[in-house]
Motif scaffolding. Structure first.
Motif, PDB file in Angstrom:
ATOM      1  N   PRO A   1       0.813  -1.228   0.000  1.00  0.00           N
ATOM      2  CA  PRO A   1       0.000   0.000   0.000  1.00  0.00           C
ATOM      3  C   PRO A   1       0.843   1.272   0.000  1.00  0.00           C
ATOM      4  O   PRO A   1       0.488   2.251  -0.668  1.00  0.00           O
ATOM      5  CB  PRO A   1      -0.824  -0.125   1.286  1.00  0.00           C
ATOM      6  N   GLY A   2       1.972   1.236   0.713  1.00  0.00           N
ATOM      7  CA  GLY A   2       2.783   2.446   0.803  1.00  0.00           C
ATOM      8  C   GLY A   2       3.435   2.863  -0.494  1.00  0.00           C
ATOM      9  O   GLY A   2       3.817   4.027  -0.652  1.00  0.00           O
ATOM     10  N   SER A   3       3.598   1.934  -1.436  1.00  0.00           N
ATOM     11  CA  SER A   3       4.244   2.272  -2.709  1.00  0.00           C
ATOM     12  C   SER A   3       3.284   2.183  -3.889  1.00  0.00           C
ATOM     13  O   SER A   3       3.712   2.241  -5.040  1.00  0.00           O
ATOM     14  CB  SER A   3       5.434   1.332  -2.951  1.00  0.00           C
ATOM     15  N   THR A   4       1.982   2.053  -3.623  1.00  0.00           N
ATOM     16  CA  THR A   4       0.993   1.951  -4.703  1.00  0.00           C
ATOM     17  C   THR A   4       0.608   3.337  -5.207  1.00  0.00           C
ATOM     18  O   THR A   4       0.305   4.236  -4.415  1.00  0.00           O
ATOM     19  CB  THR A   4      -0.265   1.219  -4.202  1.00  0.00           C
TER      20      THR A   4
ATOM     21  N   ARG B   1      -9.689  -7.612  -7.877  1.00  0.00           N
ATOM     22  CA  ARG B   1     -10.323  -6.287  -7.897  1.00  0.00           C
ATOM     23  C   ARG B   1     -10.869  -5.923  -6.524  1.00  0.00           C
ATOM     24  O   ARG B   1     -10.704  -4.788  -6.050  1.00  0.00           O
ATOM     25  CB  ARG B   1     -11.431  -6.252  -8.943  1.00  0.00           C
ATOM     26  N   ASN B   2     -11.522  -6.889  -5.884  1.00  0.00           N
ATOM     27  CA  ASN B   2     -12.079  -6.620  -4.550  1.00  0.00           C
ATOM     28  C   ASN B   2     -10.973  -6.338  -3.535  1.00  0.00           C
ATOM     29  O   ASN B   2     -11.107  -5.442  -2.688  1.00  0.00           O
ATOM     30  CB  ASN B   2     -12.923  -7.806  -4.084  1.00  0.00           C
TER      31      ASN B   2
ATOM     32  N   LYS C   1     -10.562  -2.896  -1.525  1.00  0.00           N
ATOM     33  CA  LYS C   1     -10.535  -2.931  -0.064  1.00  0.00           C
ATOM     34  C   LYS C   1      -9.258  -2.266   0.466  1.00  0.00           C
ATOM     35  O   LYS C   1      -9.307  -1.478   1.421  1.00  0.00           O
ATOM     36  CB  LYS C   1     -10.622  -4.378   0.416  1.00  0.00           C
ATOM     37  N   ALA C   2      -8.117  -2.589  -0.152  1.00  0.00           N
ATOM     38  CA  ALA C   2      -6.851  -1.994   0.287  1.00  0.00           C
ATOM     39  C   ALA C   2      -6.850  -0.487   0.066  1.00  0.00           C
ATOM     40  O   ALA C   2      -6.335   0.278   0.900  1.00  0.00           O
ATOM     41  CB  ALA C   2      -5.686  -2.635  -0.477  1.00  0.00           C
ATOM     42  N   ARG C   3      -7.447  -0.043  -1.055  1.00  0.00           N
ATOM     43  CA  ARG C   3      -7.495   1.400  -1.322  1.00  0.00           C
ATOM     44  C   ARG C   3      -8.354   2.117  -0.283  1.00  0.00           C
ATOM     45  O   ARG C   3      -7.967   3.187   0.233  1.00  0.00           O
ATOM     46  CB  ARG C   3      -8.039   1.653  -2.733  1.00  0.00           C
TER      47      ARG C   3
ATOM     48  N   ALA D   1      -9.025   1.112   2.748  1.00  0.00           N
ATOM     49  CA  ALA D   1      -8.318   1.070   4.033  1.00  0.00           C
ATOM     50  C   ALA D   1      -7.180   2.078   4.056  1.00  0.00           C
ATOM     51  O   ALA D   1      -6.950   2.751   5.071  1.00  0.00           O
ATOM     52  CB  ALA D   1      -7.785  -0.341   4.287  1.00  0.00           C
ATOM     53  N   TRP D   2      -6.470   2.171   2.921  1.00  0.00           N
ATOM     54  CA  TRP D   2      -5.333   3.099   2.859  1.00  0.00           C
ATOM     55  C   TRP D   2      -5.795   4.537   3.058  1.00  0.00           C
ATOM     56  O   TRP D   2      -5.218   5.285   3.856  1.00  0.00           O
ATOM     57  CB  TRP D   2      -4.622   2.948   1.519  1.00  0.00           C
ATOM     58  N   PHE D   3      -6.843   4.925   2.354  1.00  0.00           N
ATOM     59  CA  PHE D   3      -7.276   6.317   2.457  1.00  0.00           C
ATOM     60  C   PHE D   3      -7.962   6.595   3.792  1.00  0.00           C
ATOM     61  O   PHE D   3      -7.890   7.723   4.292  1.00  0.00           O
ATOM     62  CB  PHE D   3      -8.180   6.680   1.274  1.00  0.00           C
ATOM     63  N   ALA D   4      -8.598   5.572   4.366  1.00  0.00           N
ATOM     64  CA  ALA D   4      -9.155   5.771   5.705  1.00  0.00           C
ATOM     65  C   ALA D   4      -8.043   5.990   6.720  1.00  0.00           C
ATOM     66  O   ALA D   4      -8.105   6.889   7.572  1.00  0.00           O
ATOM     67  CB  ALA D   4     -10.007   4.553   6.099  1.00  0.00           C
ATOM     68  N   GLU D   5      -6.996   5.149   6.606  1.00  0.00           N
ATOM     69  CA  GLU D   5      -5.860   5.308   7.505  1.00  0.00           C
ATOM     70  C   GLU D   5      -5.134   6.626   7.242  1.00  0.00           C
ATOM     71  O   GLU D   5      -4.674   7.300   8.170  1.00  0.00           O
ATOM     72  CB  GLU D   5      -4.893   4.134   7.321  1.00  0.00           C
ATOM     73  N   LEU D   6      -5.045   6.978   5.952  1.00  0.00           N
ATOM     74  CA  LEU D   6      -4.386   8.237   5.604  1.00  0.00           C
ATOM     75  C   LEU D   6      -5.117   9.420   6.205  1.00  0.00           C
ATOM     76  O   LEU D   6      -4.496  10.375   6.697  1.00  0.00           O
ATOM     77  CB  LEU D   6      -4.320   8.365   4.074  1.00  0.00           C
ATOM     78  N   GLU D   7      -6.455   9.350   6.191  1.00  0.00           N
ATOM     79  CA  GLU D   7      -7.244  10.436   6.767  1.00  0.00           C
ATOM     80  C   GLU D   7      -6.959  10.558   8.265  1.00  0.00           C
ATOM     81  O   GLU D   7      -6.783  11.666   8.793  1.00  0.00           O
ATOM     82  CB  GLU D   7      -8.730  10.166   6.516  1.00  0.00           C
ATOM     83  N   THR D   8      -6.899   9.398   8.940  1.00  0.00           N
ATOM     84  CA  THR D   8      -6.588   9.418  10.372  1.00  0.00           C
ATOM     85  C   THR D   8      -5.176   9.927  10.622  1.00  0.00           C
ATOM     86  O   THR D   8      -4.933  10.755  11.518  1.00  0.00           O
ATOM     87  CB  THR D   8      -6.730   8.003  10.955  1.00  0.00           C
ATOM     88  N   THR D   9      -4.240   9.452   9.813  1.00  0.00           N
ATOM     89  CA  THR D   9      -2.842   9.871   9.962  1.00  0.00           C
ATOM     90  C   THR D   9      -2.697  11.368   9.721  1.00  0.00           C
ATOM     91  O   THR D   9      -1.963  12.064  10.436  1.00  0.00           O
ATOM     92  CB  THR D   9      -1.964   9.094   8.970  1.00  0.00           C
TER      93      THR D   9
END
Length: 453
Positions: free
Chosen positions: A176-179, A221-222, A226-228, A230-238
């Motif tokens: 996720p960090g390099s996507t 695809r799913n 899902k990873a996207r 989660a990534w943006f949810a975590e990014l928002e929190t971060t």
């Protein structure tokens, strides 16, 4: 049944009609019907219009044509055979055409066999049946070839679908960090469109293969979606955490911007900068706004510090002139020839050096380095004199010299004894020991001389 009409029989399809069953073709002008058929040689007709066909050694009646001459009746049934044979030949020719499918040939063959089985004609019936058999055998070969072609086409189609699935799985497996989420999302959508395009226009896959590939593709695809999320949810929190942390850092920076405690505050700003880098990134707009406030506070402090330093430097220029004169005086003591006088002079210079005060920041290291060089030279001269007058060291050096003198005398006696006995091997070994002992003695005497012994 009227006596003047031929016996009713199922209609025999013409070659053109049978070809139309196999594959539609443009209409063509009908061929001229020959007046005499060579197929008539395989039969006969009697005077009453009964017509017979000969097959091997057997003869059987195929029909009758009352009211016609025997030749006319025979020709009628021979021409019916010719039409049927022509249809069979045409179907055999169509069999060799790669553009004609096995299904079309099978449909035509079914019709042909139906008419052959029901036909009462005069002609070479074994040849006609042989043609039907060749078509049947050729049909099986054509079906086998088409089956292999379909298998190869399905394998190629499966390979193309596999490539789509493999790329989707590769995209989904990225850390996720390099996507690159935007580019990867666009590529996932493009792969889905490719998949749909293959479904519409490509060879159909067998159900198990297509289902397995679609499940893998759907799972990739799913997983990506899902990873996207989660990534943006975590990014928002971060980002929220980073914003809160940086707001605190900005408040600290602004509170110190008017400090005049230059050294500690400068170090505190450096620590704030380290904490800023570790805080992570807020949203771009928040990050930019907070950074502007942080930099403004930092710039205000360091601008004031630089101004104070410039004022101090101007004030300290007179001190620099004094210290540079003291340096000339101190450096004149070198090399040290009179240690006590040099030490006394240096003490006085050092007292005046301290009293002179600070010098501009840019000159501190330069003048301090010159003074340390003089101080080091005087200290080393003092250390050297102490070593030279140390009674304990002098006594130790004298004892060592005496021991070595005794060892040299013994080695000389050993050399003389060995030479007198004529033992050259012992004499050589004794001379070698004597040389070593003599060398050590010379070094010991040189050390003793340093101590005044």
């Amino acid at each position: 049944m009227s006596e003047d009409q031929p016996t009713p029989r199922p209609p025999v399809p013409s070659p053109a009609a049978l070809a139309k069953r196999v594959a539609p073709r443009p209409a063509a002008p009908p061929a001229a019907v020959p007046e005499h058929s060579e197929s008539a040689r395989f039969g006969r007709a009697d005077d009453e219009g009964h017509v017979f066909v000969t097959v091997g050694d057997e003869e059987r009646e195929v029909g009758s044509y009352p009211g016609a001459t025997p030749d006319e009746a025979l020709q009628y049934f021979a021409r019916k055979y010719d039409e049927l044979a022509a249809s069979a030949a045409l179907l055999e020719a169509r069999l060799a055409n790669p553009d004609v499918s096995a299904k079309e040939i099978a449909d035509g063959l079914g019709t042909l066999k139906e008419h052959v089985e029901q036909a009462n004609v005069v002609g070479d019936l074994p040849a006609l049946h042989a043609t039907v058999e060749r078509v049947e055998a050729g049909l099986e070969a054509k079906r086998s070839a088409e089956s292999e072609q379909r298998r190869a086409a399905r394998a190629e189609a499966a390979t193309r679908r596999e490539a789509i699935v493999a790329e989707a799985e590769t995209i989904a497996a990225q850390p996720p960090g390099s996507t690159q989420w935007k580019q990867s999302g666009e590529r996932m959508r493009a792969l889905l469109e490719e998949w749909k395009g293959h479904q519409r226009s490509d060879v159909k896959l067998d159900k198990p293969t297509e289902t397995a590939l679609w499940q893998r593709f759907s799972h990739a695809r799913n997983a990506f979606d899902k990873a996207r999320r989660a990534w943006f949810a975590e990014l928002e929190t971060t980002r929220a955490d980073a914003k809160s942390t940086k707001e605190s850092l900005v408040a600290e920076a602004e509170s110190m911007s008017t400090s005049t405690d230059w050294g500690p505050t400068a170090r505190a700003y450096k620590q704030l900068m380290d904490r800023w880098r570790q805080a992570g990134r807020a949203s771009r707009s928040d990050d930019d706004a907070l950074w502007e406030r942080f930099r403004a506070a930092q710039d205000a402090f360091f601008t004031a510090k630089d101004a104070a330093s410039a004022a101090e430097d101007e004030e300290f220029r007179g001190n620099l002139a004094v210290k540079e004169e003291l340096l000339v005086e101190a450096e004149a003591l070198l090399p040290v020839t009179d240690l006590e006088a040099a030490k006394a002079s240096l003490r006085g210079i050092q007292d005046r050096w301290e009293a002179a005060g600070k010098v501009p920041r840019a000159d501190i290291e330069r003048v301090e380095k010159r003074m340390r060089r003089v101080e080091t030279a005087v200290r080393e001269a003092d250390d050297q004199r102490w070593k030279a007058t140390n009674p304990e060291l002098s006594a130790r050096a004298r004892s060592m010299a005496e021991q070595l003198e005794a060892a040299v005398a013994k080695a000389e006696a050993d050399v003389a004894k060995a030479e007198a006995s004529g033992d050259e091997r012992k004499a050589a070994a004794a001379r070698e020991r004597l040389a070593s002992q003599q060398q050590w003695l010379d070094q010991a005497r040189a050390g003793l001389d340093e101590f005044g012994g």
